[in-house]
Design an enzyme around this catalytic site. Structure first.
Site: not given
Ligand code: XIL
Length: 376
Positions: A164, A205, A241, A270, A272
């Site tokens: 990020e 990523n 996400h 990731e 969802d």
């Molecule tokens: C999130 C976790 O799921 C949480 O438990 C934590 O509090 C914050 O981070 N992008 C990412 C992940 O790359 O590392 C993040 O994970 C979600 C968004």
């Protein structure tokens, strides 16, 4: 043990079908009778499949560990390899939780996606409130990456080296790393990771970069520049996400292709798909179609060989606390029952091998130097 798992699996699926699938949609009415775990189906497609994993439920809930080991071939530590948990003090590392996840993967025939070495978040206070010179920050970064990557050398299928780092407009995000080291921190991080594990594929990523837009254009320029400078980068992660609004799949396919054309691996890292609560059958069906569409896009792209979700059960997901009012984003419900999205993935994966996948194999061996997918 294997038989025990298998019987449980059949039972879980049977009860899911009876309470959910047949009432929902054309997609959910699929007559998938192949009860193989997703990991076996995914292996036939030449991809890994798996979730982000948290230490507490893994060690505290047998059904969490059983489902994880049964269904998936790769896991990502959700938090336990981030800076604050793994490197809480300048001269102190804390590996217990990360070690446990890596050991679980090894014991269950799974591999591990390392997450993450450089991020603007989860930075320990000794680092954020310290006053270090540029050279000291480079030394700290090198020490961290050498120590963490070196420890897991040989166990990691890919590392999210930088996470990020790009804004929505395509510019570099203002972070501790950018302000203390300058834009070179990205090249340095990848070079340090490659020093520590020359065989691990190294990934950039991000989120919001799934379609062709200003952010993915910025990332395209960033990684193109790295490649031109000889920086060891091997893949780009697309977090996904997302909501029930879904994603522009044609744009995603086009976007994947331009990164693949650079010789990079594609990581769905990731995924969802959150929905407003309370859930409805219709929303489960929409969610299943979104999961299926993203999987199909991955299967059609030779460079895409990892399909990862940010968790697997709605009992343990970052969504409800991060997006108030939303939840139910994963493929098992809170009771560990497979949802229509699970069945949609099983259906999609059970189509392999197909002519498209045959093409994929030859492309992979011709174009990719790193072994990113499990042996068939
Ligand atoms: C999130 C976790 O799921 C949480 O438990 C934590 O509090 C914050 O981070 N992008 C990412 C992940 O790359 O590392 C993040 O994970 C979600 C968004």
């Amino acid at each position: 043990m294997i038989q025990h798992r298998w019987i449980r699996h059949v039972g879980v699926l049977a009860s899911c079908w009876s309470i959910a699938l047949f009432e929902i949609s054309a997609h959910a009415q699929s007559t998938n009778t192949d009860l193989s775990p997703l990991r076996d189906l995914a292996s036939q497609c030449g991809i890994w499949i798996g979730p982000a994993v948290a230490y507490d439920p893994l060690t505290g809930e047998a059904i969490y560990a059983d489902t994880l080991g049964r269904e998936f071939s790769i896991l990502t530590p959700e938090n336990d390899m981030k800076w604050a948990p793994i490197h809480p003090q300048q001269f102190q590392y804390s590996f217990e939780r990360a070690d446990a996840l890596v050991a679980f993967a090894g014991a269950n025939g799974m591999t591990v996606h390392g997450h993450t070495l450089v991020w603007h978040s989860a930075i320990p206070s000794w680092l954020s409130s310290g006053s270090f010179t540029r050279d000291e920050m480079i030394d700290i970064l090198r020490d961290h990456i050498y120590t963490v990557v070196g420890r897991y050398n040989g166990s990691i299928a890919a590392w999210d080296v930088v996470n990020e780092a790009v804004n929505d407009d395509g510019s570099l995000r203002s972070t501790l790393w950018l302000s203390s080291i300058g834009p070179e921190y990205l090249d340095l991080a990848f070079r340090f990771a490659s020093d520590a594990d020359p065989n691990a594929p190294l990934v950039y990523n991000d989120y919001g970069n799934e379609s062709i837009n200003a952010k993915s254009n910025g990332i395209y320029d960033l990684v193109s520049g790295m490649l031109a400078r000889g920086v060891p980068i091997h893949g780009v992660g697309f977090q996904f996400h997302i909501t029930l609004g879904g994603i522009d799949l044609a744009s995603f396919a086009q976007n994947m292709q331009r990164f693949a054309d650079l010789g990079l691996g594609i990581y769905i890292s990731e995924l969802d798909v959150r929905m407003q609560l309370p859930v409805t059958s219709e929303n489960f069906a929409t969610q299943a179609n979104i999961y299926a569409g993203i999987l199909d896009a991955c299967l059609a792209q030779p460079a895409c060989r990892v399909f990862q979700m940010w968790g697997f059960t709605d009992a343990h997901s970052w969504v409800p606390s991060s997006f108030p009012g939303y939840g139910a984003a994963l493929i098992f419900d809170e009771m560990y029952q497979p949802k229509p999205a699970y069945d949609a993935l099983a259906q999609g994966l059970s189509q392999c091998p197909s002519p498209v996948v045959g093409a994929k194999s030859s492309h992979r061996s011709a174009n990719v130097s790193k072994p990113l997918a499990p042996a068939q």
